[in-house]
Design an enzyme around this catalytic site. Sequence first.
Site, PDB file in Angstrom:
ATOM      1  N   ALA A 185       0.836  -1.202   0.000  1.00  0.00           N
ATOM      2  CA  ALA A 185       0.000   0.000   0.000  1.00  0.00           C
ATOM      3  C   ALA A 185       0.869   1.250   0.000  1.00  0.00           C
ATOM      4  O   ALA A 185       2.075   1.186   0.243  1.00  0.00           O
ATOM      5  CB  ALA A 185      -0.934   0.015   1.209  1.00  0.00           C
ATOM      6  N   ASN A 186       0.250   2.387  -0.270  1.00  0.00           N
ATOM      7  CA  ASN A 186       0.883   3.690  -0.141  1.00  0.00           C
ATOM      8  C   ASN A 186       0.428   4.346   1.151  1.00  0.00           C
ATOM      9  O   ASN A 186      -0.620   4.000   1.709  1.00  0.00           O
ATOM     10  CB  ASN A 186       0.516   4.587  -1.330  1.00  0.00           C
ATOM     11  CG  ASN A 186       1.245   4.193  -2.597  1.00  0.00           C
ATOM     12  OD1 ASN A 186       2.343   3.656  -2.531  1.00  0.00           O
ATOM     13  ND2 ASN A 186       0.646   4.456  -3.740  1.00  0.00           N
ATOM     14  N   ARG A 187       1.183   5.351   1.613  1.00  0.00           N
ATOM     15  CA  ARG A 187       0.864   6.052   2.862  1.00  0.00           C
ATOM     16  C   ARG A 187      -0.124   7.190   2.585  1.00  0.00           C
ATOM     17  O   ARG A 187       0.265   8.351   2.531  1.00  0.00           O
ATOM     18  CB  ARG A 187       2.134   6.612   3.498  1.00  0.00           C
ATOM     19  CG  ARG A 187       3.180   5.570   3.864  1.00  0.00           C
ATOM     20  CD  ARG A 187       4.404   6.254   4.446  1.00  0.00           C
ATOM     21  NE  ARG A 187       5.497   5.322   4.680  1.00  0.00           N
ATOM     22  CZ  ARG A 187       5.662   4.611   5.798  1.00  0.00           C
ATOM     23  NH1 ARG A 187       4.787   4.742   6.770  1.00  0.00           N
ATOM     24  NH2 ARG A 187       6.685   3.789   5.928  1.00  0.00           N
TER      25      ARG A 187
END
Length: 435
Positions: free
Chosen positions: A243-245
């Site tokens: 995932a991305n932040r």
Amino acid sequence: MLRHGPSWPRSPPLSASRSILLIIGGGIAAYKCLELIRRLKDRGIASRCILTRAGEQFVTPLAVGTLAGERCFTDLFSLTDEADIGHIALSRSTDLLVVAPATADLIAKMANGHADDLASTGLLATDKRILIAPAMNPRMWQHPATRRNMALLQKDGVLVVGPNSGAMAERGESGPGRMAEPHEILAAIEQALAGEQRQPPSIGFLGRLPGQGTALGRALAGKRVLVTSGPTHEPIDPVRYIANRSSGKQGHAIAAAAAAAGAEVTLISGPVGIPDPAGVTTIHVESARDMLDATEQALPADIAIFAAAVADWRVAGAADQKMKKGEHGTPSLALVENPDILATIAAREIDRPQLVVGFAAETQNVIAYARAKLAKKGCDLIVANDVGGTGVMGGDANTVHLVTADAVESWPTLPKAEVAARLVEHLAALLADKG
């Protein structure tokens, strides 16, 4: 959609001295409140409960009171209760009032100041904040009367979580109107109790409409706006993901601002721990492929704003069972590229939105990379920001640059709600110029 791991925030339990007054309205979703009460107790949050007469058709005072640990209140004119507690004291001796499910009838009563039962009287007499979790048939949610009532509650500073989209209890009915899930309501309650409403207005806090103080007005009345927001989760196995932040705060704020400007807004949201903005059709997805499918189904639109932080890669073959450490050494993950949602929509010939807007979160060479992305993706505008430091991903402020083929417009650091309002105002002007 499948979810791989929890998408709501985990934080230490609050002090047992924190409490809510839970008002349970009359809808099939009332049964979810039993699970909510249990989760609240696990988090150290006490709950007193008011059950409306309609709510009693779906859950019983005995069940509610047993889980809450004290009597469930139902009657405005109980002399014993009025002598010992009183409807005014009941609504003020708490930290937060929560209405779930908030039916169309309860929302109408709140918006118009009715007080003909214990629930509506307590809501009118309180001096505390109020959080509502709307739940109703999609046509009721989209009815002009409900939209007017929600707009009044927005002006009054009411907090909102949901509703979600999906299948209804009625056969064949589907759309926006499902009450938020207990974990989503719990997350919104914890945000409110933690004092996040004192931050610059953004998601869920409706005390100031995004766009107030600008020339927005009803600049997007009659227009359809599509917004993507949050991260995507790409499964490695049933419990792990790439995932991305991204918190989704900026994308959700843009959706709220577009709705405040009169647009019909569809928000495609990846897994986030923030409430859905009010007055917006929110579709929850998990992966990049899910997001692309939902985006294509949501067309046509006049404006498409791609604020989501979509994972660039996914695992070529996600495991069906949890991968156990040590069984076969350190696993090697083969990655493949995810679909490029921004480029795909920008390249459409038949139903391409008039304005396609991308976001570029960069850690260096922000303007140069944004210009390259603009040319590569074929979109009309890139909103670029520097995320190399701390406080942007998940924070409440942002510093952005609007990059087009002809110019760069840089804005000062602003609350994300204000960035959203200014961006929507800017896009409304561009759309008007296109005629």
